[in-house]
Design a protein around this motif. Sequence first.
Motif: not given
Length: 281
Positions: A38-65
């Motif tokens: 189920x991995x997809x780069x389109x389901x991860x928001x990576x900010x290397x400059x901030x040391x921040x990563x968000x993994x998105x979860x279908x049916x769990x607010x991903x569209x709103x995020x």
Amino acid sequence: MMPGRKHPIEPLEIPAQHSPPDDRSPFQRAMAVFRREHFSPFKAYIRRDLGLAVCLNPKVGSTAFRSILVEGLKRHNQPPLRGKLWPLNETRRYMTAPVRDYFHAFGQPEAYDFYCFVRNPYARILSAWNDKMVRGHREGYSRSMKGLVPVIKQWAAKEGLPGSEPEEVVPFPTFLSYVESKPEGQRNQHWDSQVLVLGADLIPFKGVYDIGTEFAEGMREVLSRIGIDRDWVAEKVARPQNASGAIREPVLDEALAERVYRIYKRDFDHFRFDPESWRGK
């Protein structure tokens, strides 16, 4: 809907004295995540400059995020991660990091704060059924379901279960039986276990938020790290987006709830949801 978490989630880490040494290279660690079904780069928001990563979860607010993130970045005049020359739609240009950043984040996760949103497994499977089967039958199936719904109906016909006829809605017990028939890791991403969809057994998440009770808190925490105003985020989160619609009649009973629990026991245990949280819903 039925948050039912037993107690707040803390970072889930094996005590150091019991942790096996990880002698894999960063490349090997990253590839272990990338090889997941189920991995997809389109389901991860990576900010290397901030040391921040968000993994998105279908049916769990991903569209709103995605929607709130992009609107917030525009509001603060922050540019997309990818330029206009990339053949991506605007949202994906804002969301998609350079390839090297994915290798860096998933190969050296200790250098990042990883966040994700999870959902009570009872609520998630009911929402998936209501959105993909019930609303899809009434309003037209989504692109991702147009090929799968006939497969589910053919399977139902073979098993002698209700919902196989074109004019019929696939009922929840039939849908649940179909889900049960597929092994974990080989189900559709909308109803496979969240542990596998998120790679939560491989990634040391710092923040895990229950969308039923902690979505606003999680969104404020994550987006403020990017420089988006917390009060504005709270206001946007208060306006639900992409809702699947309410289920008007109770669906779960003791027997169905027990089956859901067996299918998603890994999620109940890992994310600490209450197995009895289906009652009264």
